[in-house]
Write a protein that holds these residues in place. Structure first.
Motif, PDB file in Angstrom:
ATOM      1  N   PHE A 132      -0.265  12.773  11.767  1.00  0.00           N
ATOM      2  CA  PHE A 132      -0.099  11.897  10.849  1.00  0.00           C
ATOM      3  C   PHE A 132       0.273  12.348   9.379  1.00  0.00           C
ATOM      4  O   PHE A 132       1.150  11.462   8.738  1.00  0.00           O
ATOM      5  CB  PHE A 132      -1.799  11.104  10.661  1.00  0.00           C
ATOM      6  N   VAL A 133      -0.114  13.411   9.191  1.00  0.00           N
ATOM      7  CA  VAL A 133       0.361  13.758   7.824  1.00  0.00           C
ATOM      8  C   VAL A 133       1.932  14.036   7.831  1.00  0.00           C
ATOM      9  O   VAL A 133       2.797  13.938   6.638  1.00  0.00           O
ATOM     10  CB  VAL A 133      -0.258  15.136   7.048  1.00  0.00           C
ATOM     11  N   PHE A 134       2.468  14.740   8.943  1.00  0.00           N
ATOM     12  CA  PHE A 134       3.841  15.020   8.960  1.00  0.00           C
ATOM     13  C   PHE A 134       4.707  13.664   8.866  1.00  0.00           C
ATOM     14  O   PHE A 134       5.545  13.726   8.184  1.00  0.00           O
ATOM     15  CB  PHE A 134       4.204  15.584  10.373  1.00  0.00           C
ATOM     16  N   GLY A 135       3.997  12.586   9.421  1.00  0.00           N
ATOM     17  CA  GLY A 135       4.905  11.380   9.483  1.00  0.00           C
ATOM     18  C   GLY A 135       4.744  10.703   7.954  1.00  0.00           C
ATOM     19  O   GLY A 135       5.888  10.338   7.365  1.00  0.00           O
ATOM     20  N   ALA A 136       3.744  11.010   7.011  1.00  0.00           N
ATOM     21  CA  ALA A 136       3.952  10.788   5.679  1.00  0.00           C
ATOM     22  C   ALA A 136       4.723  11.730   4.875  1.00  0.00           C
ATOM     23  O   ALA A 136       5.477  11.494   3.952  1.00  0.00           O
ATOM     24  CB  ALA A 136       2.707  10.557   4.973  1.00  0.00           C
ATOM     25  N   ALA A 137       4.771  13.019   5.202  1.00  0.00           N
ATOM     26  CA  ALA A 137       5.498  13.963   4.553  1.00  0.00           C
ATOM     27  C   ALA A 137       6.793  13.935   4.601  1.00  0.00           C
ATOM     28  O   ALA A 137       7.704  14.167   3.745  1.00  0.00           O
ATOM     29  CB  ALA A 137       4.979  15.592   4.635  1.00  0.00           C
ATOM     30  N   THR A 138       7.247  13.727   5.652  1.00  0.00           N
ATOM     31  CA  THR A 138       8.543  13.913   6.057  1.00  0.00           C
ATOM     32  C   THR A 138       9.410  12.733   5.498  1.00  0.00           C
ATOM     33  O   THR A 138      10.563  12.757   4.976  1.00  0.00           O
ATOM     34  CB  THR A 138       8.727  13.737   7.736  1.00  0.00           C
ATOM     35  N   ASN A 139       8.769  11.617   5.151  1.00  0.00           N
ATOM     36  CA  ASN A 139       9.417  10.341   4.731  1.00  0.00           C
ATOM     37  C   ASN A 139       9.897  10.883   3.157  1.00  0.00           C
ATOM     38  O   ASN A 139      10.747  10.444   2.583  1.00  0.00           O
ATOM     39  CB  ASN A 139       8.342   9.132   4.685  1.00  0.00           C
ATOM     40  N   ALA A 140       8.816  11.490   2.727  1.00  0.00           N
ATOM     41  CA  ALA A 140       9.042  12.215   1.062  1.00  0.00           C
ATOM     42  C   ALA A 140      10.550  12.890   1.195  1.00  0.00           C
ATOM     43  O   ALA A 140      11.233  12.848   0.284  1.00  0.00           O
ATOM     44  CB  ALA A 140       7.853  12.924   0.828  1.00  0.00           C
ATOM     45  N   LEU A 196       0.868  -1.299   0.120  1.00  0.00           N
ATOM     46  CA  LEU A 196       0.046  -0.102   0.045  1.00  0.00           C
ATOM     47  C   LEU A 196       0.868   1.360  -0.078  1.00  0.00           C
ATOM     48  O   LEU A 196       1.691   1.211   0.706  1.00  0.00           O
ATOM     49  CB  LEU A 196      -0.749   0.079   1.372  1.00  0.00           C
ATOM     50  N   ARG A 197       0.664   2.107  -0.814  1.00  0.00           N
ATOM     51  CA  ARG A 197       1.648   3.436  -0.887  1.00  0.00           C
ATOM     52  C   ARG A 197       0.874   4.613  -0.818  1.00  0.00           C
ATOM     53  O   ARG A 197      -0.279   4.669  -1.540  1.00  0.00           O
ATOM     54  CB  ARG A 197       2.446   3.144  -2.230  1.00  0.00           C
ATOM     55  N   VAL A 198       1.448   5.443   0.066  1.00  0.00           N
ATOM     56  CA  VAL A 198       0.625   7.074  -0.034  1.00  0.00           C
ATOM     57  C   VAL A 198       1.546   7.799  -0.350  1.00  0.00           C
ATOM     58  O   VAL A 198       2.627   7.771  -0.002  1.00  0.00           O
ATOM     59  CB  VAL A 198       0.178   7.052   1.563  1.00  0.00           C
ATOM     60  N   GLN A 199       0.934   8.962  -1.213  1.00  0.00           N
ATOM     61  CA  GLN A 199       2.004   9.909  -1.516  1.00  0.00           C
ATOM     62  C   GLN A 199       1.199  11.058  -1.184  1.00  0.00           C
ATOM     63  O   GLN A 199       0.334  11.543  -1.684  1.00  0.00           O
ATOM     64  CB  GLN A 199       2.218   9.980  -3.113  1.00  0.00           C
TER      65      GLN A 199
END
Ligand code: B1M
Lengths: 215, 493
Positions: B304-312, B13-16
């Motif tokens: 939650f969004v920071f978690g995803a954005a920081t990985n980017a 599952l991938r989230v961008q």
């Protein structure tokens, strides 16, 4: 005339408008208004109103901080005039505040300082990583009623005890009361080190400080 | 035998959350901030390094203004992949962008006693016990120092904590409680003793360091100096921003990302300027301040969004990421804890963060709960199984079986079912009992989790650290204490 100006002063604080707060203070000075009256009838009602809104949950922290900032700006314009007239504003109490040596957490301490100032205390903020002697030094210099010591780390909370010990050895206790706070601090810890009070948030710190100075 | 770690591998599952152009804009804005506003480095050693490399250094304020090209060049030297070594090599953790590992949360202050349920101050014994329980759990891939050993002297506490973990677990240790140069030197020496010498440590770093930045746009001098000690020894080091929207960062998400990014990449760049090619990682736990109290919330949509954005961002810089997940603000293992930890864990994993911190703490990383530890592990396992997605091949399409059963009937007795049934996930702490049974039993998943922790505490015997190494660790700590003037015996492990 003065009523309109007081109204503008109150609004400047309520809206957190630093420029307007300064401008109205300057007008007061230019027009020869008593600075103490400007504070009590102009700015303080504004601050009280924001304080009430904040306490009831209608307003948020940035509203409160901005109001305090506007108030401070007005005060810095009025202070030279007060000095010139030899007038002093009565304060609820004098507080020396800081985060102990070895600790750089400042957010909570700053909030406590802001809320105390907004409630009429004169706050001397020593900043973070404060050498232990400095609390007693400044408390002596300014004639503090309360020393507030913040510590957020388990490794630095023991320095709260050291601050109390220095105050005691300088003979400043028990006239100077000590309040403590920060993430690892509990009422039990406050009792253990002989502090006069502990609070887990900034609003509680104000209640506590008022009680300790008998306000 | 060491417990095999069962991590998330290749999440399907991938989230961008950010597209390439948005990432580029955040990067450009970050470089502009570093060059114009600058970042404060209160460390004379750091300032010397910056000055020698052509950055503008203000010695009075400690603020460094570095040109973008300098930062970019430095970051290019950082290795994209490396391995966090464990005392037992079967538990090594390759940071290769394919795995998502969970660690315990760190630096808790109080512990919910597993027997009495009382809240009490954390001790050395708790550090050891938690390490031992975590050693037994397949979801926990590495340790942070979960709680502070408050019965050890402040001058050597971080070292006692390391020794406690190595003595009670074979897994990798990442410490977030070594924040001075002095302690870092001793910690590296201890790690070398565990790894079998300085050179071995470089090849097999059994220790990594996690340091905090000071938002907005500042570093902690001790943390930077400690980081440099690690970098010199080849011990991986990461820098974590905890910028909080509206307080230590702008109110907007993008703005807070820029502020935190400036702190982290400037620290990583410094490490690369000092020791080119040293292993580093990006670390972050941004949040939004609670608008009423100013508190660090540790849970909520912004987190939650920071978690995803920081990985980017970490991917953009080709460095591994250690991301603040879990760490609920809840006071007990309840609805809020499950919701916050479930969502933060899911989003940070679905983007492929390398390390997730961490399991077991409540109340914004202040209170340790064994119940929460096991419930967090359940969340990890649930997300791990979800992220496997759908495997499509002849065996899984199961055409033969479908034809055999045909319309009506069931698949219960099919050999295909038997062959694969254990691939279906079974909860340990989700209550699927009938309502009447539940009413009669009058217990909760929390109770089962506590019982499991009690059993592990009673039974689990990790592979011990050999006596010689344990002795060396104790000697190093004793020397540090003697130098610091700590009374003999006070700090005995
Ligand atoms: C005088 O009278 C009073 C009365 C009331 C008083 C008072 C004084 N002082 C406070 N109060 C009270 O009123 C305030 C307002 O309501 C409240 O203040 P608070 O400060 O509690 O609340 C603020 C409004 C918001 N809260 C905060 O600002 C603190 C939040 C947490 C997450 C936190 C933050 C943000 C930070 N940190 Co740090 N940090 C944590 C904190 C965990 C937590 N959830 O508390 C804690 C305190 N930190 C910790 C640690 C370990 C560290 N931190 C460090 C650094 C930082 C940041 C710089 C990243 C940042 C601080 C930024 C800043 N400019 O202040 C490092 C230490 C640096 C140092 N030498 O001080 C570092 C060592 C991490 C590292 N590896 O580098 C932990 C301490 C654990 C322990 N065992 O001691 C910690 C509990 C988190 C954790 N579990 O890891 C009350 O406590």
């Amino acid at each position: 005339m003065a009523d309109g100006l007081f109204e503008a002063m109150r609004r400047s604080v309520e809206e957190g408008d630093v420029a307007a707060a300064e401008a109205t203070a300057r007008t007061a000075v230019d027009e020869g208004l008593d600075p103490l009256e400007a504070i009590e009838s102009g700015y303080v009602p504004g601050l009280s109103c924001v304080g009430e809104g904040f306490a009831s949950g209608e307003l948020y922290l940035p509203d409160m901080v901005l109001a305090a900032k506007a108030m401070k700006a007005a005060m810095s314009v009025l202070e030279p005039e007060m000095k010139r007239r030899g007038a002093t504003r009565s304060v609820v109490g004098k507080v020396v505040l800081g985060t102990v040596k070895g600790d750089i957490h400042e957010i909570g301490k700053n909030l406590v300082g802001t809320m105390l100032s907004a409630s009429g205390f004169e706050v001397h903020d020593l900043g973070v990583d404060v050498p232990l002697d400095r609390f007693a030094d400044v408390a002596g210099e300014v004639g503090a009623d309360i020393v507030g010591v913040s510590a957020l780390l388990t490794t630095t909370m023991t320095n709260q005890r050291a601050v109390i010990d220095t105050l005691t050895s300088r003979g400043l206790r028990p006239t100077v009361k000590v309040i403590v706070g920060g993430a690892p601090v509990t009422q039990a810890w406050a009792d253990e080190i002989g502090a006069d009070g502990y609070s887990e948030d900034a609003v509680g710190a104000v209640t506590l400080a008022r009680r300790l100075v008998g306000a | 035998m060491a417990t095999a770690i069962n991590p998330i591998v290749n999440p399907r599952l991938r989230v961008q959350v950010l597209d390439d152009e948005e990432i580029q804009r955040i990067h450009t804005a970050t470089l502009e901030v570093i060059e114009s506003a600058g970042v404060r480095f209160p460390s004379s050693r750091a300032l010397d390094i910056w000055a020698a490399n052509g950055a503008r250094v203000d010695r009075d304020t400690g603020v460094v203004r570095a040109p973008g090209a300098l930062i970019e060049d430095a970051l290019r030297r950082a290795p994209a992949e490396y391995t966090l070594a464990a005392r037992d090599p079967s538990q090594d953790l390759p940071l290769d962008g394919r795995h998502v590992y969970a660690g315990t949360d760190g630096c808790g202050i109080e512990v919910v006693d597993v027997e009495t349920g009382e809240l009490r101050r954390s001790t050395y014994r708790d550090v050891a016990d938690i390490a031992r329980v975590a050693d037994a759990l397949e979801e926990v891939a590495f340790h942070w120092v979960a709680v502070s050993a408050q019965d050890r002297p402040a001058e050597s506490r971080g070292l006692h904590e390391l020794a406690a973990i190595w003595r009670n677990s074979t897994k990798h240790v990442q410490t977030e409680s070594v924040v001075t140069e002095r302690e870092a030197r001793a910690a590296v020496e201890m790690a070398a003793a565990v790894a079998g010498g300085r050179e071995r440590l470089r090849e097999r770093p059994v220790l990594s360091l996690m340091e905090c930045t000071t938002s907005p746009l500042g570093q902690d001098g001790g943390a930077i100096d400690a980081g440099l000690v690690a970098a010199e020894a080849g011990v991986p080091v990461g820098f974590m921003t905890m910028a909080s929207c509206a307080f230590t960062g702008p109110v907007s998400r993008a703005g807070t990302l820029v502020v935190g990014n400036a702190e982290v990449i400037s620290a990583l760049a410094l490490m690369q300027l000092a020791y080119p090619g040293c292993p580093v990682y990006y670390a972050a736990a941004q949040t939004a301040m609670d608008l009423r109290s100013g508190a660090y919330t540790g849970g909520g949509p912004e987190d939650f969004v920071f978690g995803a954005a920081t990985n980017a961002l970490a991917d953009f810089y080709h460095v591994p990421l250690s991301m603040g997940a879990f760490a609920t603000g809840a006071h007990e293992p309840d609805w809020q804890a499950g919701l916050e930890n479930g969502l933060s864990m899911l989003l940070a994993s679905a983007v492929g963060s390398d390390m997730l911190l961490g399991v077991g703490l409540l109340n914004g990383s202040r209170i340790w709960s064994y119940e929460q530890l096991l419930l967090d592990c359940e969340i990890y396992a649930l997300v791990r199984e979800s992220l496997k997605g759908v495997e499509v091949n002849d065996e899984t399409l199961a055409l033969d079986v479908i034809r055999t059963v045909g319309p009506g009937g069931d698949f219960l007795a099919e050999p295909h079912t038997r062959r694969h049934m254990r691939e279906l996930w079974q909860p340990r702490f989700l209550d699927r009992r009938p309502h009447g049974t539940w009413l009669a039993a009058d217990d909760r998943a929390r109770d089962w989790a506590r019982a499991r922790a009690q059993a592990l505490l009673a039974e689990h015997r990790p592979e011990p650290l050999d006596d010689v190494t344990a002795g060396t660790l104790a000697e190093i700590i004793a020397r540090v204490e003697a130098n610091a003037g700590v009374a003999a015996g006070v700090g005995s492990t």
